[in-house]
Design a protein around this motif. Structure first.
Motif, PDB file in Angstrom:
ATOM      1  N   GLU A 153       0.830  -1.211   0.000  1.00  0.00           N
ATOM      2  CA  GLU A 153       0.000   0.000   0.000  1.00  0.00           C
ATOM      3  C   GLU A 153       0.861   1.256   0.000  1.00  0.00           C
ATOM      4  N   GLN A 154       1.987   1.218   0.693  1.00  0.00           N
ATOM      5  CA  GLN A 154       2.898   2.370   0.698  1.00  0.00           C
ATOM      6  C   GLN A 154       3.460   2.627  -0.692  1.00  0.00           C
ATOM      7  N   ILE A 155       3.823   1.559  -1.393  1.00  0.00           N
ATOM      8  CA  ILE A 155       4.341   1.708  -2.763  1.00  0.00           C
ATOM      9  C   ILE A 155       3.254   2.250  -3.679  1.00  0.00           C
ATOM     10  N   LYS A 156       2.040   1.753  -3.523  1.00  0.00           N
ATOM     11  CA  LYS A 156       0.928   2.236  -4.339  1.00  0.00           C
ATOM     12  C   LYS A 156       0.736   3.742  -4.158  1.00  0.00           C
ATOM     13  N   LYS A 157       0.715   4.184  -2.907  1.00  0.00           N
ATOM     14  CA  LYS A 157       0.514   5.605  -2.626  1.00  0.00           C
ATOM     15  C   LYS A 157       1.650   6.452  -3.208  1.00  0.00           C
ATOM     16  N   MET A 158       2.884   5.957  -3.089  1.00  0.00           N
ATOM     17  CA  MET A 158       4.029   6.712  -3.577  1.00  0.00           C
ATOM     18  C   MET A 158       3.983   6.876  -5.098  1.00  0.00           C
ATOM     19  N   TYR A 159       3.720   5.777  -5.810  1.00  0.00           N
ATOM     20  CA  TYR A 159       3.701   5.852  -7.270  1.00  0.00           C
ATOM     21  C   TYR A 159       2.454   6.568  -7.782  1.00  0.00           C
ATOM     22  N   GLN A 160       1.349   6.434  -7.080  1.00  0.00           N
ATOM     23  CA  GLN A 160       0.138   7.142  -7.489  1.00  0.00           C
ATOM     24  C   GLN A 160       0.340   8.644  -7.368  1.00  0.00           C
ATOM     25  N   ALA A 161       1.072   9.074  -6.345  1.00  0.00           N
ATOM     26  CA  ALA A 161       1.319  10.501  -6.138  1.00  0.00           C
ATOM     27  C   ALA A 161       2.422  11.029  -7.054  1.00  0.00           C
ATOM     28  N   GLN A 162       3.486  10.239  -7.227  1.00  0.00           N
ATOM     29  CA  GLN A 162       4.646  10.735  -7.955  1.00  0.00           C
ATOM     30  C   GLN A 162       4.630  10.389  -9.447  1.00  0.00           C
ATOM     31  N   CYS A 163       4.034   9.262  -9.802  1.00  0.00           N
ATOM     32  CA  CYS A 163       4.034   8.804 -11.202  1.00  0.00           C
ATOM     33  C   CYS A 163       2.635   8.358 -11.611  1.00  0.00           C
ATOM     34  N   PRO A 164       1.657   9.260 -11.605  1.00  0.00           N
ATOM     35  CA  PRO A 164       0.284   8.846 -11.901  1.00  0.00           C
ATOM     36  C   PRO A 164       0.110   8.253 -13.295  1.00  0.00           C
ATOM     37  N   ALA A 165       0.873   8.750 -14.280  1.00  0.00           N
ATOM     38  CA  ALA A 165       0.740   8.225 -15.648  1.00  0.00           C
ATOM     39  C   ALA A 165       1.123   6.754 -15.699  1.00  0.00           C
ATOM     40  N   ILE A 166       2.139   6.359 -14.930  1.00  0.00           N
ATOM     41  CA  ILE A 166       2.557   4.954 -14.868  1.00  0.00           C
ATOM     42  C   ILE A 166       1.581   4.147 -14.023  1.00  0.00           C
ATOM     43  N   TYR A 167       1.235   4.706 -12.877  1.00  0.00           N
ATOM     44  CA  TYR A 167       0.379   3.980 -11.932  1.00  0.00           C
ATOM     45  C   TYR A 167      -0.993   3.673 -12.525  1.00  0.00           C
ATOM     46  N   ASN A 168      -1.530   4.611 -13.287  1.00  0.00           N
ATOM     47  CA  ASN A 168      -2.890   4.460 -13.802  1.00  0.00           C
ATOM     48  C   ASN A 168      -2.990   3.540 -15.019  1.00  0.00           C
ATOM     49  N   GLN A 169      -1.893   2.910 -15.407  1.00  0.00           N
ATOM     50  CA  GLN A 169      -1.925   1.963 -16.515  1.00  0.00           C
ATOM     51  C   GLN A 169      -1.949   0.522 -16.009  1.00  0.00           C
ATOM     52  N   GLY A 170      -2.655   0.297 -14.931  1.00  0.00           N
ATOM     53  CA  GLY A 170      -2.827  -1.059 -14.424  1.00  0.00           C
ATOM     54  C   GLY A 170      -1.788  -1.501 -13.419  1.00  0.00           C
ATOM     55  N   MET A 171      -0.938  -0.568 -12.989  1.00  0.00           N
ATOM     56  CA  MET A 171       0.130  -0.929 -12.050  1.00  0.00           C
ATOM     57  C   MET A 171      -0.428  -1.415 -10.718  1.00  0.00           C
ATOM     58  N   SER A 172      -1.566  -0.876 -10.314  1.00  0.00           N
ATOM     59  CA  SER A 172      -2.122  -1.220  -9.003  1.00  0.00           C
ATOM     60  C   SER A 172      -2.485  -2.699  -8.895  1.00  0.00           C
ATOM     61  N   GLY A 173      -2.671  -3.375 -10.039  1.00  0.00           N
ATOM     62  CA  GLY A 173      -3.014  -4.790 -10.017  1.00  0.00           C
ATOM     63  C   GLY A 173      -1.849  -5.713 -10.288  1.00  0.00           C
ATOM     64  N   ASP A 174      -0.661  -5.145 -10.534  1.00  0.00           N
ATOM     65  CA  ASP A 174       0.527  -5.965 -10.825  1.00  0.00           C
ATOM     66  C   ASP A 174       1.273  -6.217  -9.516  1.00  0.00           C
ATOM     67  N   ILE A 175       0.874  -7.239  -8.794  1.00  0.00           N
ATOM     68  CA  ILE A 175       1.394  -7.479  -7.453  1.00  0.00           C
ATOM     69  C   ILE A 175       2.873  -7.827  -7.448  1.00  0.00           C
ATOM     70  N   ASN A 176       3.346  -8.520  -8.497  1.00  0.00           N
ATOM     71  CA  ASN A 176       4.777  -8.829  -8.561  1.00  0.00           C
ATOM     72  C   ASN A 176       5.600  -7.544  -8.683  1.00  0.00           C
ATOM     73  N   LEU A 177       5.176  -6.652  -9.556  1.00  0.00           N
ATOM     74  CA  LEU A 177       5.879  -5.386  -9.749  1.00  0.00           C
ATOM     75  C   LEU A 177       5.884  -4.571  -8.463  1.00  0.00           C
ATOM     76  N   LEU A 178       4.735  -4.499  -7.807  1.00  0.00           N
ATOM     77  CA  LEU A 178       4.640  -3.752  -6.554  1.00  0.00           C
ATOM     78  C   LEU A 178       5.549  -4.359  -5.475  1.00  0.00           C
ATOM     79  N   THR A 179       5.633  -5.685  -5.476  1.00  0.00           N
ATOM     80  CA  THR A 179       6.455  -6.367  -4.466  1.00  0.00           C
ATOM     81  C   THR A 179       7.939  -6.085  -4.653  1.00  0.00           C
ATOM     82  N   ILE A 180       8.424  -6.138  -5.900  1.00  0.00           N
ATOM     83  CA  ILE A 180       9.857  -5.909  -6.114  1.00  0.00           C
ATOM     84  C   ILE A 180      10.215  -4.449  -5.835  1.00  0.00           C
ATOM     85  N   LEU A 181       9.282  -3.536  -6.109  1.00  0.00           N
ATOM     86  CA  LEU A 181       9.524  -2.131  -5.782  1.00  0.00           C
ATOM     87  C   LEU A 181       9.551  -1.938  -4.271  1.00  0.00           C
TER      88      LEU A 181
END
Length: 301
Positions: free
Chosen positions: A118-146
């Motif tokens: 959830e912390q990673i989600k909030k950080m990328y949603q605030a700092q990189c919305p263009a990336i986050y809003n392309q389905g990043m919130s559902g890519d659990i592997n990507l969120l985990t490695i970040l």
């Protein structure tokens, strides 16, 4: 620009950072030693102009006995190496310790829970919305490695992708997906005995964890990186310019010579010269698919 010279308290502060980078406590020994021995900035500068065996500066750590070295140093070289470190700190006020990589063991992947995600989600949603809003919130592997990279304070995913791209640049005739590259026998990272049987704990929304083999986890994240964050490094251009660099340089050279001759005339200035070099119609490369990731980029909901 020449490096600035530090005063003794600044050198002491840099030494504190250096010691911390080597996981050793520092008690301000250097400043105290200088004060006790009547050393100031000028005498420190004079010390660095002496031969190693004439210098006394190493005595603040009992002749380099307790000084922490960032590499293996033989007993006969310790004094010189210690002086080199202090000299570097003296000449470089902006010095900061390099960030080393953690050890890649199963412990590296521990401690990542739903709160970390959830912390990673909030950080990328605030700092990189263009990336986050392309389905990043559902890519659990990507969120985990970040989340792992953030916790361990190193660019984990970027380093993996960089290693992959370096291989592709060095072997341009091979077209390998991240999975194929990771499976190469000479891939030291993925063939490491410490990672071979590791299963990464992926947190799920219901508070449980899913175990994923490391190779599958890492390469899936690499594919997501090129699919969601930064397009894969292309090894060939889809469009080629139909022109000649040699001819363009010759035209520029002639133009410079023309301008040089014109401005020598009293009646020329004010003077403006515009040049436009037109090439042929761009050509479309036959192999436009090279460089397109063929790895699995499915979301892991």
């Amino acid at each position: 620009m020449a490096a600035e010279e530090q005063h003794i308290p600044d050198i002491c502060n840099s030494l504190k950072k250096y010691y911390a980078s080597q996981n050793k406590p520092y008690e301000g020994n250097f400043s105290e030693w200088c004060e006790d021995n009547g050393m100031d900035t000028d005498t420190i500068k004079e010390e660095f102009e002496m031969e190693v065996d004439e210098m006394t500066i190493t005595e603040f750590e009992e002749g380099a006995v307790d000084f922490p070295f960032y590499k293996d140093v033989g007993e006969e070289d310790k004094q010189k190496e210690m002086i080199d470190v202090i000299r570097n700190l003296y000449q470089n006020p902006a010095w900061e310790p390099a960030i080393g990589l953690p050890e890649f063991t199963k412990e590296l992947f521990e401690g990542i829970d739903q709160n970390s995600i959830e912390q990673i989600k909030k950080m990328y949603q605030a700092q990189c919305p263009a990336i986050y809003n392309q389905g990043m919130s559902g890519d659990i592997n990507l969120l985990t490695i970040l989340a792992i990279g953030k916790k361990q304070q190193f660019d984990y995913l970027q380093l993996l992708v960089n290693a992959y791209d370096r291989y592709r640049i060095q072997n341009p005739d091979e077209i390998l997906s991240p999975q194929q590259w990771a499976g190469l026998q000479d891939n030291k990272h993925f063939k490491s005995s410490q990672l071979k049987d590791v299963k990464v704990k992926i947190p799920t929304k219901d508070g449980k964890v899913k175990l994923t083999p490391y190779l599958q986890f890492a390469t899936s994240c690499m594919s997501s990186f090129s699919g969601r964050m930064c397009g894969k490094l292309l090894m060939t251009n889809a469009i080629k310019i139909d022109d000649s660099v040699e001819k363009a340089v010759k035209i520029i050279s002639i133009a410079i010579e023309f301008i040089s001759n014109e401005v020598k005339k009293e009646s020329t200035c004010p003077f403006q010269f515009d040049i436009c070099i037109a090439g042929g119609k761009p050509k479309t490369s036959e192999n436009t698919a090279l460089g397109v990731d063929d790895g699995d980029d499915d979301d892991d909901d």
